[in-house]
Design a protein around this motif. Structure first.
Motif, short mmCIF file in Angstrom:
data_model
loop_
_atom_site.label_atom_id
_atom_site.label_comp_id
_atom_site.label_asym_id
_atom_site.label_seq_id
_atom_site.Cartn_x
_atom_site.Cartn_y
_atom_site.Cartn_z
N LYS A 10 0.82 -1.21 0.00
CA LYS A 10 0.00 0.00 0.00
C LYS A 10 0.85 1.26 0.00
O LYS A 10 0.57 2.22 -0.72
CB LYS A 10 -0.92 -0.02 1.22
N ILE A 11 1.92 1.27 0.81
CA ILE A 11 2.73 2.49 0.89
C ILE A 11 3.97 2.42 -0.01
O ILE A 11 4.75 3.35 -0.05
CB ILE A 11 3.17 2.81 2.33
N SER A 12 4.13 1.31 -0.72
CA SER A 12 5.27 1.05 -1.62
C SER A 12 6.62 1.30 -0.93
O SER A 12 7.29 2.30 -1.18
CB SER A 12 5.15 1.87 -2.91
N VAL A 13 6.97 0.35 -0.07
CA VAL A 13 8.26 0.41 0.62
C VAL A 13 9.39 0.14 -0.37
O VAL A 13 9.15 -0.42 -1.44
CB VAL A 13 8.31 -0.61 1.80
N PRO A 14 10.61 0.52 -0.02
CA PRO A 14 11.75 0.25 -0.92
C PRO A 14 11.89 -1.24 -1.21
O PRO A 14 11.50 -2.10 -0.40
CB PRO A 14 12.96 0.76 -0.13
N ILE A 17 13.38 -3.74 1.40
CA ILE A 17 12.50 -4.14 2.49
C ILE A 17 11.40 -5.07 1.96
O ILE A 17 11.08 -6.07 2.58
CB ILE A 17 11.89 -2.90 3.17
N ALA A 18 10.85 -4.74 0.80
CA ALA A 18 9.78 -5.55 0.22
C ALA A 18 10.26 -6.97 -0.05
O ALA A 18 9.52 -7.94 0.18
CB ALA A 18 9.27 -4.91 -1.06
N ASP A 19 11.50 -7.12 -0.51
CA ASP A 19 12.05 -8.46 -0.78
C ASP A 19 12.11 -9.29 0.50
O ASP A 19 11.81 -10.48 0.49
CB ASP A 19 13.45 -8.36 -1.39
N LYS A 20 12.49 -8.67 1.61
CA LYS A 20 12.56 -9.39 2.89
C LYS A 20 11.17 -9.82 3.35
O LYS A 20 10.99 -10.91 3.87
CB LYS A 20 13.23 -8.52 3.96
N ILE A 21 10.19 -8.94 3.17
CA ILE A 21 8.82 -9.26 3.57
C ILE A 21 8.29 -10.43 2.75
O ILE A 21 7.67 -11.35 3.29
CB ILE A 21 7.91 -8.02 3.46
N VAL A 22 8.57 -10.44 1.45
CA VAL A 22 8.14 -11.55 0.59
C VAL A 22 8.81 -12.84 1.03
O VAL A 22 8.17 -13.90 1.11
CB VAL A 22 8.46 -11.23 -0.89
#
Length: 135
Positions: A10-14, A17-22
């Motif tokens: 939703k907030i389009s993180v870098p 960070i997004a790769d780690k969350i996935v």
């Protein structure tokens, strides 16, 4: 984890960070299995704190030099001091006057001086050799 992933989208993180969350979201089943054990620690804070102190000690002594025996003695000495040296006043008050991890484990102290406690606890009291195993 699902909500964290939704929030990140939703907030389009870098992307770092997004790769780690996935990655975490893909491994959610492994995390769930680990948390299924009753009484299991949910974080590794306790060992991390000890290991951080050891890592700092090893860095300050420039890691290991010489022989493995001398390296082992260095770590054993550091561990003894860590277990017998007095804690900060807040921790001593929290544990009703018990000053070190060794005192908290034993529930008492041999002597008021922490170094005397270390020497008494580490002494073999005249014991030099283990008993022979019967054949």
């Amino acid at each position: 984890m699902r909500r964290l992933a939704e929030w990140a989208e939703k907030i389009s993180v870098p992307s770092a960070i997004a790769d780690k969350i996935v990655k975490i979201r893909k491994n959610i089943d492994a995390f769930a299995r680990a948390y299924a054990f009753p009484g299991a620690h949910r974080t590794s804070n306790m060992p991390d704190r000890l290991m951080r102190r050891m890592d700092r000690h090893l860095f300050n002594t420039q890691y290991f030099h010489g022989f493995i025996f001398s390296a082992e003695l260095g770590i054993r000495g550091w561990s003894l001091i860590l277990n017998f040296a007095p804690s900060n006043p807040y921790t001593v008050k929290k544990y009703d006057g018990l000053q070190s991890p060794a005192e908290r484990l034993n529930g008492f102290r041999y002597h008021e001086n922490w170094l005397h406690n270390l020497l008494i606890s580490a002494s073999s009291g005249g014991f030099r050799e283990p008993p022979l195993n019967p054949l």
